[in-house]
Design an enzyme around this catalytic site. Structure first.
Site, short mmCIF file in Angstrom:
data_model
loop_
_atom_site.label_atom_id
_atom_site.label_comp_id
_atom_site.label_asym_id
_atom_site.label_seq_id
_atom_site.Cartn_x
_atom_site.Cartn_y
_atom_site.Cartn_z
N CYS A 177 5.61 4.96 -17.54
CA CYS A 177 4.21 4.52 -17.59
C CYS A 177 4.26 3.06 -17.98
O CYS A 177 4.42 2.74 -19.16
CB CYS A 177 3.41 5.33 -18.61
SG CYS A 177 1.71 4.72 -18.79
N CYS A 179 1.22 1.93 -20.37
CA CYS A 179 1.05 2.42 -21.75
C CYS A 179 2.09 3.50 -22.04
O CYS A 179 3.26 3.21 -22.20
CB CYS A 179 -0.37 2.91 -21.98
SG CYS A 179 -0.68 3.35 -23.70
N SER A 180 1.65 4.77 -22.07
CA SER A 180 2.56 5.82 -22.53
C SER A 180 2.22 7.19 -21.93
O SER A 180 2.48 8.20 -22.56
CB SER A 180 2.53 5.90 -24.05
OG SER A 180 1.19 6.06 -24.50
N CYS A 181 1.63 7.23 -20.74
CA CYS A 181 1.23 8.51 -20.13
C CYS A 181 2.45 9.42 -19.98
O CYS A 181 3.52 8.97 -19.51
CB CYS A 181 0.59 8.27 -18.77
SG CYS A 181 -0.97 7.39 -18.92
#
Lengths: 217, 239
Positions: free
Chosen positions: B142, B145-147
Site C-alpha cells: 500500500c 498508507c497501510s491498507c
C-alpha cells in the site's frame, strides 16, 4: 495532495528492516491508540468503524512531510484523532492536557450514524472494458485522492472491473467531494511504462483506480 | 521557555492547524522546526516518552465525557492481539491447498470463500485472492498508507508500513523481494498489487514440495504471514 505519504517510486529510504517475532503492539499505548481510533470513529461523524474515512486519510496526509516522516505510525493516529476531536469541538485543549472533562463543557451529543457509502449498488454502465488501454489523467488535486503520482500520465490495461464504488476523494479542506458512484478498475502498468529503463521487462504493477481518474486512449 | 514547553506549544499549534488544509503547511512547519530536536531517521524510531501519557489522557477524557466505553476498547485490543491474525489466513491457504473446489471458490470470490471459514469484517469486506505460481510471483503493498486484509492477516507489521517498503516495492520489486530472501529467475513475472481502493489482497502461496502427506491442520502450521503478503515463498519443512 502531493505530499510525502505518496511514496511509490521514491529513493533514499534504505533497506526494508524487519523485526523477528514482532508483537502486534510494541507498547500498551499503541494498542490503546488503535482501539481509541476504532471505537471512537463512530462518534466522530462522517466516518465509521474504521472505514470510509476520507476525512481521516486527508488528515494523515496533511501532517507536514517532515513531521510525517519523524512520527511513528501510531503517533500519526494520535495526532489525527486528537486534531479531529479538537476541530469537531468534542474535546478542548485543556481536556487533552489534563485527561479530565472540563466541568464547564457540556457533554457532547452523538451524531447520527453516517450513511453507508460502500458499493452503492447502482448499475452505471462501465466506460471501460477488460483489456482496454487507458491513460491516467494528469491530476494533482489539493485534497485526498487515491491516484498515486507514479501512475499519472501513464498508460495501462484494464484487467478487472471491481464494480461500482463511491469516490473517496476530498476537497482541500478534507470534505468529501460527494458519493459519485463509478466503476473501479484494476489497471496493469508495465514496469517500464512507469520507470523507463529502471523497470524490468517482466515486472508489472497493478493499481485500483476510479473511473474518473482514467481516459480512453 | 524550556525545550519541553516549546515542543508542547509547537504540538498544540500543529494540532490546531493540521486539518485545516493549506494552513497546516504553514502552521505545522513551525511545530516541526521546534520538534526536530527529536528527529529519528527511520521507521523504528523511539517515540517521545510522553506519547504514552498523551494517549492515556485522551482515553481518560473520552471516558469522562461518556464518548467511549473502555471495555469496548479492551475488546478491540484483545481481538487483534489474540484472535485476529495470520493464523486465520493460514487456515484459508491450507484449505485451498487440500480442497480444489474450495480453492476454485476462493479465487473466484475471495470474500465469500474466506467467510466460509468464519473470517470477515473491517478491512476484509472485499477480498481478492491471487495465486502465486512458478511462473508468476505476486505481492502486495500500500504505497499511500497501510491498507491490509485485517480479518485474515491481522494488523500489518512495521516493515509493511515503512517508508522503505512503500517507496521501493513498485519501482524495484525484485530488490525488495531479495531482501526477504526471495530470489526469482529472470523469466518469472513479478506482479505488484498496490492497494489503492477498497479491495484488499491476500496471496495464495505455492504449496511447497514434500508436503504431499501433510494434513490440512499440519499445513496450517507452515503457512507464514509474509508468504500471504507475497514477499516470501514457503520452504519445504525440514525433518
Amino acid at each position: 495532495m502531493n505530499s510525502v505519504h505518496d511514496m511509490g517510486g521514491m529513493d533514499g529510504f534504505g533497506s526494508v528492516e524487519r523485526e523477528e517475532n514482532e508483537p502486534v503492539f510494541h507498547d500498551v499505548w499503541e494498542g490503546r491508540m488503535f482501539g481509541l481510533f476504532s471505537v471512537s470513529a463512530g462518534v466522530l461523524g462522517p466516518w465509521h468503524r474504521g472505514r470510509n474515512f476520507p476525512w481521516f486519510r486527508f488528515a494523515f496526509e496533511s501532517i507536514p512531510p517532515e513531521a510525517y516522516l519523524r512520527m511513528s505510525y501510531y503517533e500519526r493516529w494520535f495526532e489525527v484523532l486528537s486534531a479531529n476531536l479538537l476541530r469537531a469541538g468534542l474535546v478542548s485543549e485543556r481536556e487533552l492536557e489534563t485527561g479530565y472533562r472540563d466541568p464547564d463543557q457540556p457533554l457532547p451529543t452523538l451524531l447520527p450514524d453516517p450513511t453507508e457509502t460502500a458499493p452503492s449498488g447502482t448499475s452505471e454502465a462501465p466506460t471501460f472494458g477488460i483489456n482496454d488501454t487507458v491513460l491516467v489523467r494528469n491530476l494533482h488535486p489539493r485534497g485526498h485522492t487515491r491516484v498515486p503520482r507514479y501512475v499519472r500520465g501513464k498508460r495501462g490495461v484494464v484487467v478487472t472491473d471491481n464494480g461500482v464504488w463511491t469516490l473517496q476523494d476530498t476537497d482541500e479542506r478534507g470534505q468529501r467531494l460527494g458519493n459519485f458512484p463509478q466503476h473501479v478498475y484494476t489497471v496493469r502498468f508495465e514496469s517500464q511504462e512507469l520507470w523507463g529503463n529502471r523497470g524490468a521487462v517482466n515486472d508489472a504493477i497493478y493499481v485500483d483506480l476510479w473511473e474518473e481518474y482514467l481516459e480512453p486512449v | 521557555m524550556t525545550d519541553t514547553k516549546k515542543e508542547k506549544a509547537g504540538r498544540r499549534e500543529f494540532i490546531q492547524n493540521a486539518t485545516l488544509g493549506a494552513v497546516a503547511i504553514v502552521g505545522g512547519s513551525q511545530a516541526v522546526n521546534e520538534a526536530t530536536v527529536h528527529a529519528h531517521p527511520h521507521d523504528h524510531q523511539v517515540v517521545p516518552d510522553d506519547i504514552a501519557l498523551r494517549v492515556r489522557a485522551l482515553e481518560s477524557v473520552l471516558v469522562d465525557k461518556q464518548m467511549l466505553d473502555p471495555a469496548e476498547l479492551d475488546d478491540v485490543v484483545d481481538a487483534y492481539e489474540n484472535r485476529i491474525g495470520p493464523r486465520n489466513g493460514a487456515q484459508v491457504v491450507a484449505r485451498a491447498w487440500t480442497d480444489p473446489e474450495y480453492k476454485s471458490r476462493l479465487l473466484d470470490d475471495g470474500t465469500a470463500a474466506i467467510a466460509e471459514l468464519g473470517f470477515g469484517g473491517a478491512q476484509g469486506e472485499h477480498m481478492v485472492v491471487i495465486e502465486n505460481t512458478p511462473d508468476v510471483h505476486n505481492f502486495v503493498v500500500c504505497t499511500l498508507c497501510s491498507c491490509y486484509p485485517w480479518p485474515t492477516l491481522g494488523l500489518p507489521p512495521i516493515w509493511y508500513k515503512s517508508s522503505a517498503y512503500r517507496s521501493r516495492a513498485v519501482i524495484e520489486p525484485r530488490a525488495v523481494l531479495s531482501e526477504f530472501g526471495t530470489e526469482l529467475e529472470g523469466d518469472v513475472e513479478v506482479r505488484v498489487w498496490d492497494s489503492t481502493a477498497e479491495t484488499r489482497y491476500l496471496i495464495l502461496p505455492e504449496r511447497p514440495t514434500g508436503t504431499e502427506n501433510m494434513t490440512e491442520e499440519e499445513l496450517t502450521e507452515i503457512v507464514t504471514r509474509d508468504s500471504m503478503i507475497g514477499v516470501t515463498k514457503i520452504a519445504t519443512p525440514q525433518g
